[in-house]
Design a protein around this motif. Structure first.
Motif, PDB file in Angstrom:
ATOM      1  N   ILE A   1      33.586  41.471  43.438  1.00 26.01           N
ATOM      2  CA  ILE A   1      35.036  41.611  43.342  1.00 26.01           C
ATOM      3  C   ILE A   1      35.468  41.334  41.911  1.00 26.01           C
ATOM      4  O   ILE A   1      34.725  40.751  41.114  1.00 26.01           O
ATOM      5  CB  ILE A   1      35.785  40.671  44.298  1.00 26.01           C
TER       6      ILE A   1
ATOM      7  N   VAL B   1      42.357  38.605  46.265  1.00 26.91           N
ATOM      8  CA  VAL B   1      42.163  39.886  45.584  1.00 26.91           C
ATOM      9  C   VAL B   1      43.290  40.818  46.018  1.00 26.91           C
ATOM     10  O   VAL B   1      43.219  41.484  47.055  1.00 26.91           O
ATOM     11  CB  VAL B   1      40.793  40.500  45.907  1.00 26.91           C
TER      12      VAL B   1
ATOM     13  N   GLU C   1      41.320  31.625  42.874  1.00 30.17           N
ATOM     14  CA  GLU C   1      40.889  32.937  42.379  1.00 30.17           C
ATOM     15  C   GLU C   1      39.566  32.823  41.632  1.00 30.17           C
ATOM     16  O   GLU C   1      38.655  33.634  41.843  1.00 30.17           O
ATOM     17  CB  GLU C   1      41.968  33.530  41.469  1.00 30.17           C
TER      18      GLU C   1
ATOM     19  N   ILE D   1      39.204  40.180  39.695  1.00 30.20           N
ATOM     20  CA  ILE D   1      40.625  39.887  39.554  1.00 30.20           C
ATOM     21  C   ILE D   1      40.932  39.955  38.063  1.00 30.20           C
ATOM     22  O   ILE D   1      40.266  39.308  37.262  1.00 30.20           O
ATOM     23  CB  ILE D   1      40.982  38.503  40.124  1.00 30.20           C
TER      24      ILE D   1
END
Length: 272
Positions: A107, A46, A120, A109
């Motif tokens: 989170i 991240v 990821e 991305i």
């Protein structure tokens, strides 16, 4: 109406800043004591924004204690089920009970579908989906054993009701959280434990402040993909406390007949 959470203890993940901190403070304002966790570090994949810090978590502690409420705050990664169980055990031992859960940690991305690496993709799924599962698995057995019911709130997203471009693993994880919430609600209802999902729209957090400017850059040549996101509240982004008001309702005794609900607080983003 003050005191809507008097006598209750709530476990919150991702509590060091943003929505998690807002939830902790808003619930404390209404009388709740808090068990708070946050990873308090950046995740290597991240890179578009930094993670929370131990100092951020201590600020959450300060704000809750300033309201004359108790708080147990620990660093913990929601991907680590054993650690979550440890914190829940110690928090309940200190504060005496557990009544509510907010699985908030997440989170994002932001990039085109074909630019994500395998790591990821896995990291987003592991935090946003497996981390939510871990949170429930660390807390629901405590609620079941106590026998007095409870409320679990899973923070999904507007992207858990409506797909969005340029955040494929995030959208996948948030749709999965929506379904998981309904399944948990069906199975935990016999214990008087209600489970609901909350679906924020644009919220003013560290994550969104850094992600939002990337829209123009990444969307170049794909502006049509963003057209259905042009119809939302004119203020564009919400203060995190707007989500906290919804969380408060779902954790309070005002929602004792509310379960398996997907509650959008998004200024109408998911209406189009």
């Amino acid at each position: 109406m003050a005191g809507r959470m008097d006598g209750k203890v709530v476990f919150i993940t991702g509590a060091a800043r943003g929505q998690g901190r807002a939830h902790a403070v808003r619930l404390a304002e209404e009388g709740a004591d808090i068990i708070a966790v946050d990873i308090c570090e950046s995740i290597p994949t991240v890179t578009q924004y930094g993670g929370a810090t131990p100092e951020d978590l201590q600020e959450t502690v300060r704000l809750v204690e300033a309201l004359d409420r108790r708080i147990v705050a620990e660093q913990a990664d929601v991907r680590d089920l054993a650690r979550l169980k440890e914190v829940v055990r110690s928090g309940v031992a200190e504060l005496g009970r557990l009544d509510g859960v907010v699985a908030n940690a997440g989170i994002e991305i932001f990039k085109a579908w074909d630019k994500f690496t395998e790591q990821e993709f896995r990291d987003v799924i592991d935090v946003n989906l497996v981390g939510v599962w871990n949170t429930v698995m660390a807390t629901a057995p405590v609620l079941v054993e106590a026998g007095h019911g409870g409320s679990v709130v899973l923070i999904s997203s507007g992207n858990g009701l409506k797909g969005g471009p340029f955040n494929l693993p995030y959208t996948a994880s948030k749709f999965a959280v929506t379904g998981m919430g309904k399944t948990f609600a069906a199975e935990l209802g016999k214990h008087r434990i209600r489970v609901n999902t909350v679906h924020p729209g644009p919220v003013d957090t560290d994550m969104s402040r850094h992600i939002s400017p990337l829209f123009g850059e990444i969307a170049a040549g794909n502006e049509h993909l963003l057209s259905t996101y042009a119809h939302f509240h004119p203020d564009s982004v919400m203060d995190p406390v707007e989500i906290s008001h919804a969380v408060l309702y779902l954790l309070s005794d005002e929602s004792t007949w509310t379960s398996a609900l997907a509650l959008a607080v998004d200024g109408g983003v998911t209406a189009y």
